[in-house]
Structures are given as C-alpha cells and as structure tokens.
Motif scaffolding. Structure first.
Motif, PDB file in Angstrom:
ATOM      1  N   ALA A 144      49.256  42.533  47.667  1.00  0.00           N
ATOM      2  CA  ALA A 144      49.898  43.580  47.327  1.00  0.00           C
ATOM      3  C   ALA A 144      48.840  44.399  45.979  1.00  0.00           C
ATOM      4  O   ALA A 144      49.033  45.429  45.822  1.00  0.00           O
ATOM      5  N   ALA A 145      48.230  43.628  45.626  1.00  0.00           N
ATOM      6  CA  ALA A 145      47.064  43.866  44.379  1.00  0.00           C
ATOM      7  C   ALA A 145      45.822  44.543  45.041  1.00  0.00           C
ATOM      8  O   ALA A 145      45.541  44.372  45.896  1.00  0.00           O
ATOM      9  N   THR A 146      45.502  45.481  44.103  1.00  0.00           N
ATOM     10  CA  THR A 146      44.379  46.236  44.323  1.00  0.00           C
ATOM     11  C   THR A 146      43.089  45.323  44.034  1.00  0.00           C
ATOM     12  O   THR A 146      43.347  44.582  43.054  1.00  0.00           O
ATOM     13  N   PRO A 147      41.664  45.677  44.402  1.00  0.00           N
ATOM     14  CA  PRO A 147      40.906  44.880  44.022  1.00  0.00           C
ATOM     15  C   PRO A 147      40.633  45.024  42.301  1.00  0.00           C
ATOM     16  O   PRO A 147      40.258  44.011  41.712  1.00  0.00           O
ATOM     17  N   HIS A 148      41.024  46.231  41.974  1.00  0.00           N
ATOM     18  CA  HIS A 148      40.688  46.318  40.333  1.00  0.00           C
ATOM     19  C   HIS A 148      41.887  45.376  39.850  1.00  0.00           C
ATOM     20  O   HIS A 148      41.342  44.767  38.675  1.00  0.00           O
ATOM     21  N   GLU A 149      43.057  45.380  40.173  1.00  0.00           N
ATOM     22  CA  GLU A 149      44.023  44.456  39.466  1.00  0.00           C
ATOM     23  C   GLU A 149      43.700  43.057  39.641  1.00  0.00           C
ATOM     24  O   GLU A 149      43.727  42.236  38.751  1.00  0.00           O
ATOM     25  N   PHE A 150      43.251  42.588  40.724  1.00  0.00           N
ATOM     26  CA  PHE A 150      42.705  41.326  40.864  1.00  0.00           C
ATOM     27  C   PHE A 150      41.640  40.811  39.881  1.00  0.00           C
ATOM     28  O   PHE A 150      41.495  39.813  39.262  1.00  0.00           O
ATOM     29  N   TRP A 151      40.190  41.710  40.037  1.00  0.00           N
ATOM     30  CA  TRP A 151      39.434  41.468  38.973  1.00  0.00           C
ATOM     31  C   TRP A 151      39.903  41.454  37.574  1.00  0.00           C
ATOM     32  O   TRP A 151      39.211  40.778  36.693  1.00  0.00           O
ATOM     33  N   ALA A 152      40.704  42.519  37.134  1.00  0.00           N
ATOM     34  CA  ALA A 152      41.275  42.668  35.800  1.00  0.00           C
ATOM     35  C   ALA A 152      41.938  41.024  35.307  1.00  0.00           C
ATOM     36  O   ALA A 152      41.866  40.773  34.184  1.00  0.00           O
ATOM     37  N   ALA A 153      42.846  40.739  36.432  1.00  0.00           N
ATOM     38  CA  ALA A 153      43.290  39.175  36.018  1.00  0.00           C
ATOM     39  C   ALA A 153      42.380  38.400  35.947  1.00  0.00           C
ATOM     40  O   ALA A 153      42.566  37.579  34.939  1.00  0.00           O
ATOM     41  N   ILE A 154      41.441  38.209  36.813  1.00  0.00           N
ATOM     42  CA  ILE A 154      40.311  37.177  36.542  1.00  0.00           C
ATOM     43  C   ILE A 154      39.705  37.265  35.201  1.00  0.00           C
ATOM     44  O   ILE A 154      39.492  36.493  34.458  1.00  0.00           O
ATOM     45  N   GLU A 155      39.097  38.541  34.805  1.00  0.00           N
ATOM     46  CA  GLU A 155      38.596  38.670  33.375  1.00  0.00           C
ATOM     47  C   GLU A 155      39.370  38.376  32.433  1.00  0.00           C
ATOM     48  O   GLU A 155      39.163  38.029  31.284  1.00  0.00           O
TER      49      GLU A 155
END
Length: 71
Positions: A31-42
């Motif tokens: 359900a996450a966008t790529p932006h949400e995924f990479w923001a969580a990683i960062e």
C-alpha cells in the motif's frame, strides 16, 4: 514493449526489508508509495545509525544459555 535500459525492480528484496527491518506487514508494503518506503528507510537510518552491534562475547552467550536452559 521494448526494453530501454529499464532496470528490474527487486520486489522480493524490498519486501524483505519492509517486513524484516521495518516490521511492516506485506499489506502495508504494497500500500505504501516509493516515497513512503524510502522515507521510512531514511528515518530508521537516522534513528539507529548504520553501525551494527558487535557479536556477543563468550560470557554473554553462556549467560543466555543459562537463562534458557530449561526451555
């Protein structure tokens, strides 16, 4: 469709990071966008740093074994 240098996306690897490292459910990952995924990683990198913990010493391993000997 022609391949114009497009890279294959490693979905299995990304899913593994999301479910293992971030502790997301598979549904949350999809359900996450790529932006949400990479923001969580960062955010995780900032919170926990990039360093890994040293392996446990022999004494620490023995203490763990004693605590869980009856299990």
């Amino acid at each position: 469709m022609t391949d114009r240098g497009a890279e294959t996306i490693a979905w299995r690897d990304y899913l593994g990071v999301a479910t293992g490292l971030l502790r997301w459910s598979p549904a949350a990952f999809w359900a996450a966008t790529p932006h949400e995924f990479w923001a969580a990683i960062e955010a995780r990198r900032r919170a926990y740093g990039k360093a890994t913990a040293p392996p446990p010493s022999d004494d620490e391993i023995q203490a763990i074994r004693r605590r869980h000997a009856g299990g």
